[in-house]
Structure formats: structure tokens, C-alpha cells
Design a protein around this motif. Structure first.
Motif, PDB file in Angstrom:
ATOM      1  N   ARG A 153       0.846  -1.194   0.000  1.00 30.70           N
ATOM      2  CA  ARG A 153       0.000   0.000   0.000  1.00 30.70           C
ATOM      3  C   ARG A 153       0.882   1.244   0.000  1.00 30.70           C
ATOM      4  O   ARG A 153       1.808   1.378   0.788  1.00 30.70           O
ATOM      5  CB  ARG A 153      -0.900   0.017   1.226  1.00 30.70           C
ATOM      6  N   CYS A 154       0.587   2.166  -0.888  1.00 29.02           N
ATOM      7  CA  CYS A 154       1.364   3.391  -1.011  1.00 29.02           C
ATOM      8  C   CYS A 154       1.056   4.336   0.149  1.00 29.02           C
ATOM      9  O   CYS A 154      -0.118   4.540   0.491  1.00 29.02           O
ATOM     10  CB  CYS A 154       1.041   4.076  -2.333  1.00 29.02           C
ATOM     11  N   PRO A 155       2.092   4.952   0.754  1.00 26.23           N
ATOM     12  CA  PRO A 155       1.851   5.897   1.830  1.00 26.23           C
ATOM     13  C   PRO A 155       1.135   7.165   1.367  1.00 26.23           C
ATOM     14  O   PRO A 155       0.658   7.944   2.180  1.00 26.23           O
ATOM     15  CB  PRO A 155       3.251   6.209   2.375  1.00 26.23           C
ATOM     16  N   GLY A 156       1.030   7.373   0.056  1.00 33.04           N
ATOM     17  CA  GLY A 156       0.303   8.527  -0.475  1.00 33.04           C
ATOM     18  C   GLY A 156      -1.204   8.329  -0.488  1.00 33.04           C
ATOM     19  O   GLY A 156      -1.950   9.277  -0.743  1.00 33.04           O
ATOM     20  N   LEU A 158      -6.374  11.211  -2.718  1.00 32.51           N
ATOM     21  CA  LEU A 158      -5.972  10.051  -3.519  1.00 32.51           C
ATOM     22  C   LEU A 158      -6.619   8.789  -2.947  1.00 32.51           C
ATOM     23  O   LEU A 158      -6.573   8.565  -1.733  1.00 32.51           O
ATOM     24  CB  LEU A 158      -4.451   9.881  -3.491  1.00 32.51           C
ATOM     25  N   VAL A 159      -7.211   7.999  -3.824  1.00 23.80           N
ATOM     26  CA  VAL A 159      -7.817   6.756  -3.350  1.00 23.80           C
ATOM     27  C   VAL A 159      -6.715   5.811  -2.881  1.00 23.80           C
ATOM     28  O   VAL A 159      -5.541   5.962  -3.242  1.00 23.80           O
ATOM     29  CB  VAL A 159      -8.672   6.073  -4.446  1.00 23.80           C
ATOM     30  N   GLU A 160      -7.090   4.844  -2.077  1.00 29.87           N
ATOM     31  CA  GLU A 160      -6.123   3.854  -1.607  1.00 29.87           C
ATOM     32  C   GLU A 160      -5.571   3.104  -2.811  1.00 29.87           C
ATOM     33  O   GLU A 160      -6.316   2.660  -3.682  1.00 29.87           O
ATOM     34  CB  GLU A 160      -6.777   2.887  -0.635  1.00 29.87           C
ATOM     35  N   HIS A 161      -4.252   2.972  -2.854  1.00 32.09           N
ATOM     36  CA  HIS A 161      -3.603   2.303  -3.981  1.00 32.09           C
ATOM     37  C   HIS A 161      -2.273   1.704  -3.540  1.00 32.09           C
ATOM     38  O   HIS A 161      -1.719   2.082  -2.512  1.00 32.09           O
ATOM     39  CB  HIS A 161      -3.389   3.280  -5.145  1.00 32.09           C
ATOM     40  N   ASP A 162      -1.790   0.757  -4.332  1.00 31.63           N
ATOM     41  CA  ASP A 162      -0.477   0.161  -4.106  1.00 31.63           C
ATOM     42  C   ASP A 162       0.577   0.967  -4.863  1.00 31.63           C
ATOM     43  O   ASP A 162       0.252   1.719  -5.782  1.00 31.63           O
ATOM     44  CB  ASP A 162      -0.452  -1.300  -4.572  1.00 31.63           C
ATOM     45  N   THR A 163       1.828   0.774  -4.498  1.00 29.71           N
ATOM     46  CA  THR A 163       2.906   1.518  -5.146  1.00 29.71           C
ATOM     47  C   THR A 163       3.132   1.084  -6.585  1.00 29.71           C
ATOM     48  O   THR A 163       3.730   1.818  -7.356  1.00 29.71           O
ATOM     49  CB  THR A 163       4.236   1.370  -4.371  1.00 29.71           C
ATOM     50  N   THR A 164       2.661  -0.095  -6.956  1.00 33.38           N
ATOM     51  CA  THR A 164       2.774  -0.568  -8.334  1.00 33.38           C
ATOM     52  C   THR A 164       1.460  -1.195  -8.761  1.00 33.38           C
ATOM     53  O   THR A 164       0.636  -1.579  -7.940  1.00 33.38           O
ATOM     54  CB  THR A 164       3.883  -1.625  -8.498  1.00 33.38           C
TER      55      THR A 164
END
Length: 109
Positions: free
Chosen positions: A42-45, A82-88
Motif C-alpha cells: 500500500r502506497c503511503p500517499g 488520492l484513493v487507496e492504492h499500491d505503489t505498483t
């Protein structure tokens, strides 16, 4: 011709520089780590404020915002976050990657 894919594993925000599906430890400039030591996907952004990025001639990125942590174009949710997303994104196509490159070549980092 498909462009090379690299391992998505990260540690301390540093991305592994080895090819996708490599055996053994992850590596980035002398730093080695195992999957147990890797950052969560999960991306910290996720959840941070964002705004739609400027579009290039073909309309890309279509109202999505540029995440400052993973440098992916991500949809905006309620409140302009920003919606929840993974780094890739393992499903990202070569066409999407080419459009992203074109955006960065036009607008810079």
C-alpha cells in the motif's frame, strides 16, 4: 516490443532494481532485503490531498492525480484525496506506461 518489467518490492521507499520474478534477495544500490523486510504494497500517499494532473494532447491522465510517493496516476476520491492504492500496478499495460512516459516528458517530474 514490450518494455522490461522490474520487481515492485520496496524497502524504505527504495524500489528493487532487479527484473520481475527474480530469484533471491531484492537489491537496490547495495541494500539487500527479503520479502519479510519489504515495505507493505500500500502506497503511503493513499488518502493524501491531490488535484487532477494537467492533461497531454490525448487526454491522459484523464482527471487522475500524480501521487508524489509512487509517481503513479491515481483516481481522486471524496474530498479530493488520492484513493487507496499500491505503489505498483501489476496490470498496467505497456500502452499505459508509454502514455505515462509521454506525460513526464511533457510536464517533467
Amino acid at each position: 516490443m514490450e518494455s522490461p518489467r522490474f520487481c515492485p518490492s520496496r524497502r524504505g521507499g527504495r524500489r528493487c532494481e532487479r527484473p520481475l520474478g527474480h530469484p533471491g534477495l531484492h537489491r537496490r544500490q547495495g541494500l539487500l532485503w527479503s520479502e519479510v523486510e519489504a515495505d507493505p504494497p500500500r502506497c503511503p500517499g493513499s488518502g493524501e490531498p491531490g488535484e487532477p494532473a494537467a492533461a497531454i494532447d490525448d487526454g491522459f491522465p484523464g482527471g487522475r492525480a500524480l501521487c508524489p510517493h509512487c509517481l503513479r496516476f491515481v483516481a481522486l476520491g471524496s474530498g479530493g484525496r488520492l484513493v487507496e492504492h499500491d505503489t505498483t500496478d501489476p496490470d498496467e499495460t505497456d500502452a499505459e506506461r508509454a502514455r505515462s512516459r509521454a506525460w513526464f516528458n511533457t510536464h517533467g517530474w
